[in-house]
Write an enzyme that holds these catalytic residues in place. Structure first.
Site, short mmCIF file in Angstrom:
data_model
loop_
_atom_site.label_atom_id
_atom_site.label_comp_id
_atom_site.label_asym_id
_atom_site.label_seq_id
_atom_site.Cartn_x
_atom_site.Cartn_y
_atom_site.Cartn_z
N ASP A 37 0.95 4.87 -2.28
CA ASP A 37 1.68 5.38 -3.44
C ASP A 37 1.17 4.77 -4.74
O ASP A 37 0.77 3.60 -4.78
CB ASP A 37 3.17 5.04 -3.26
N HIS A 54 -6.54 9.81 -7.68
CA HIS A 54 -6.59 10.16 -6.25
C HIS A 54 -7.92 9.75 -5.63
O HIS A 54 -7.96 9.31 -4.47
CB HIS A 54 -6.36 11.67 -6.09
N LEU A 145 -9.72 1.82 16.77
CA LEU A 145 -8.52 1.99 15.97
C LEU A 145 -8.14 3.46 15.85
O LEU A 145 -8.98 4.29 15.50
CB LEU A 145 -8.77 1.39 14.58
N ARG A 212 11.77 2.67 -1.20
CA ARG A 212 12.48 3.72 -0.46
C ARG A 212 11.53 4.30 0.57
O ARG A 212 10.31 4.21 0.43
CB ARG A 212 13.00 4.81 -1.39
#
Length: 257
Positions: A37, A54, A145, A212
């Site tokens: 984020d 981005h 992974l 959150r």
């Protein structure tokens, strides 16, 4: 002055990171979820456009996976695009999807990690869904992974899709609704999640200072530990990662007991 400070950081941070790594407790997570984020806010802070943010965020994915390998993490789930993000302006969304496609292709080309798209791929443009599926196919034989690439992902949508899949499975078997209602339990739904067969996340990291969940791994994270980091995702460093892992390792997990 700024260059001087950067020089000091380049010298001191590796030593500090290595000290944190040496003193890391043994109780490390097997599955880490990361909410990447803050790309847009980072871009605004440095005076660049959204696409630049981005791209900077995409460039930080490979280092993160390397850090995870370094300490033996087995599964990483990266939330790159939510179902809510699909409502962004068309021009921004088109650029973002192209950046995600290129980033996933780049990860697949390295053949270091097994990529697994998770999300409602039917909500994505056909070419985006095709490239995600291709990346998964090209890395399906990698023994390393596991990297869940959450694109077009929403926790509520995942649960709805799991229930829909469960109903379709039992309808094909001829199970009546009454019979299904009598036997259904949490494991039946878990077996139809996007991450079926994988351990639930032990630790969920969210960058950018937001505290959150936002719909990330709603079902799977019921007993996860959470770590919130102030850094925007493009600025997330190895030292930030190690601090998150150390904070997790020092917690006493009770699992509701």
């Amino acid at each position: 002055m700024v260059d001087w400070k950067r020089g000091v950081r380049r010298v001191l941070y590796p030593a500090y990171e290595n000290r944190v790594l040496r003193k890391m407790p043994d109780s490390l997570p097997k599955h880490v979820g990361v909410m990447l984020d803050g790309n847009r806010r980072w871009a605004k802070a440095v005076g660049r456009d959204t696409a630049h943010g981005h791209r900077a965020g995409a460039a930080n994915i490979e280092p993160l996976l390397t850090w995870c390998e370094e300490i033996g993490i087995e599964v990483v789930t990266l939330w790159l695009l939510s179902t809510d993000n699909l409502n962004r302006p068309a021009a921004e969304l088109t650029q973002l999807l192209e950046i995600i496609e290129d980033a996933v292709d780049s990860l697949a080309d390295q053949r270091r990690w097994r990529l697994n798209p998770v999300g409602a791929l039917d909500l994505l443009p056909d070419h985006t869904a095709a490239r995600l599926k291709s990346a998964a196919e090209r890395t399906s034989d990698i023994d390393g992974l596991i990297v869940n690439v959450a694109v077009g992902y929403g926790g509520r949508r995942e649960i709805a899709d799991a229930v829909r899949s469960l109903l379709q499975e039992h309808a094909a078997k001829g199970t009546s609704l009454e019979e299904l209602a009598g036997i259904i339990d949490v494991e039946h739904i878990a077996d139809h999640l996007y991450t079926k067969g994988q351990p639930d996340p032990d630790l969920v990291i969210r960058t950018s200072g937001e505290q959150r969940l936002g719909g990330f791994l709603l079902w799977q994270s019921a007993k996860s530990e959470f770590y919130f980091c102030e850094a925007y995702w493009p600025d997330f460093r190895r030292v930030d990662f190690l601090r998150a892992i150390r904070a997790y390792a020092l917690r006493e997990r009770r699992f509701g007991a």
